[in-house]
Design a protein around this motif. Structure first.
Motif, PDB file in Angstrom:
ATOM      1  N   MET A   1       0.895  -0.923  -0.129  1.00  0.00           N
ATOM      2  CA  MET A   1       0.019   0.068  -0.137  1.00  0.00           C
ATOM      3  C   MET A   1       0.752   0.986  -0.085  1.00  0.00           C
ATOM      4  SD  MET A   1      -3.340  -0.675   2.006  1.00  0.00           S
ATOM      5  CE  MET A   1      -2.505  -0.271   3.792  1.00  0.00           C
ATOM      6  N   TYR A   2       0.066   2.342  -0.730  1.00  0.00           N
ATOM      7  CA  TYR A   2       1.244   3.793  -0.533  1.00  0.00           C
ATOM      8  C   TYR A   2       1.169   4.001   0.476  1.00  0.00           C
ATOM      9  CZ  TYR A   2       1.222   8.277  -1.475  1.00  0.00           C
ATOM     10  OH  TYR A   2       2.387  10.234  -1.405  1.00  0.00           O
ATOM     11  N   GLU A   3       2.267   4.968   1.339  1.00  0.00           N
ATOM     12  CA  GLU A   3       1.637   5.984   2.667  1.00  0.00           C
ATOM     13  C   GLU A   3       2.220   6.304   2.412  1.00  0.00           C
ATOM     14  OE1 GLU A   3       2.613   3.141   6.091  1.00  0.00           O
ATOM     15  OE2 GLU A   3       2.584   1.014   5.067  1.00  0.00           O
TER      16      GLU A   3
ATOM     17  N   ILE B   1      -0.733   9.602   4.652  1.00  0.00           N
ATOM     18  CA  ILE B   1      -1.553   8.656   4.596  1.00  0.00           C
ATOM     19  C   ILE B   1      -0.988   6.905   5.084  1.00  0.00           C
ATOM     20  CG2 ILE B   1      -2.978   6.737   3.346  1.00  0.00           C
ATOM     21  CD1 ILE B   1      -2.865   8.871   0.978  1.00  0.00           C
TER      22      ILE B   1
ATOM     23  N   VAL C   1      -7.020   2.735   4.206  1.00  0.00           N
ATOM     24  CA  VAL C   1      -6.281   3.776   4.516  1.00  0.00           C
ATOM     25  C   VAL C   1      -7.038   4.492   5.285  1.00  0.00           C
ATOM     26  CG1 VAL C   1      -4.402   3.283   2.628  1.00  0.00           C
ATOM     27  CG2 VAL C   1      -5.761   4.805   2.205  1.00  0.00           C
TER      28      VAL C   1
ATOM     29  N   GLU D   1      -3.417  13.961  -2.004  1.00  0.00           N
ATOM     30  CA  GLU D   1      -3.118  12.758  -1.363  1.00  0.00           C
ATOM     31  C   GLU D   1      -3.379  11.228  -1.664  1.00  0.00           C
ATOM     32  OE1 GLU D   1       0.546  11.698   0.631  1.00  0.00           O
ATOM     33  OE2 GLU D   1       0.975  13.697  -0.170  1.00  0.00           O
TER      34      GLU D   1
ATOM     35  N   TRP E   1      -2.714   7.762  -4.001  1.00  0.00           N
ATOM     36  CA  TRP E   1      -3.488   7.050  -3.393  1.00  0.00           C
ATOM     37  C   TRP E   1      -4.068   5.907  -4.450  1.00  0.00           C
ATOM     38  CZ3 TRP E   1      -7.911   4.847  -1.944  1.00  0.00           C
ATOM     39  CH2 TRP E   1      -7.951   4.090  -1.012  1.00  0.00           C
TER      40      TRP E   1
ATOM     41  N   SER F   1      -2.032   4.692  -7.320  1.00  0.00           N
ATOM     42  CA  SER F   1      -0.668   3.590  -7.164  1.00  0.00           C
ATOM     43  C   SER F   1      -1.605   2.289  -6.516  1.00  0.00           C
ATOM     44  CB  SER F   1      -0.687   4.154  -5.566  1.00  0.00           C
ATOM     45  OG  SER F   1      -1.197   3.672  -4.159  1.00  0.00           O
TER      46      SER F   1
END
Length: 162
Positions: free
Chosen positions: A15-17, A21, A67, A106, A110, A113
């Motif tokens: 996962m995108y962080e 996020i 998220v 953001e 997310w 991604s």
């Protein structure tokens, strides 16, 4: 591992962080559910006929991944997730409106991604902020429906495969 056509398996490591996020937890989901924007609360409750906190926790548990968004002042801005059927969802607090450019940037990172071949769902047409956000995130609108007396619009985004 066997997958249904069109579904995606993802691990938390995929996962995108960012500093805004992070992976969601039930406690984070509940904290957002207790502080939803009035329009988000109305959408959740009118379409489901359940309390908004029940809806947000059910959405969290039904998701393959989810998220938690926060804004620069550290406030909870929202939670979002994707189900195994590629249905994307998001519910927000008023904090998402305090830093709209950061929140949208953001959210876009997310969404872009995500490994899903497509993302879709329905949105309450009365929730103007969500409709604007969906447009900014590149979703296209398909069909109008009325469900439980709520005017809904179906949306979809075809995604780039990573």
């Amino acid at each position: 591992m066997f997958q249904q056509a069109g579904t995606v398996d993802i691990t938390p490591d995929d996962m995108y962080e960012s500093k805004f996020i992070q992976p969601c937890t039930p406690d984070l989901a509940l904290s957002v559910g207790l502080n939803l924007r009035p329009e988000d609360k109305k959408e959740a409750e009118d379409t489901s006929k359940m309390s908004a906190t029940t809806v947000i926790l059910q959405s969290y548990f039904d998701s393959s991944y989810s998220v938690f968004f926060k804004v620069p002042n550290g406030k909870a801005a929202g939670v979002a997730g994707v189900t195994p059927e590629n249905a994307i969802w998001m519910l927000c607090t008023k904090a998402s409106e305090e830093y709209p450019h950061t929140f949208i940037r953001e959210a876009k990172r997310w969404v872009n991604s995500l490994p899903n071949p497509y993302l879709w769902n329905y949105a309450d047409m009365r929730n103007e902020n969500h409709i604007k956000l969906l447009k900014l995130l590149g979703f296209k609108f398909l069909n109008y429906h009325v469900y439980n007396g709520v005017p809904l619009i179906e949306f979809i985004k075809l995604c780039v495969q990573h």
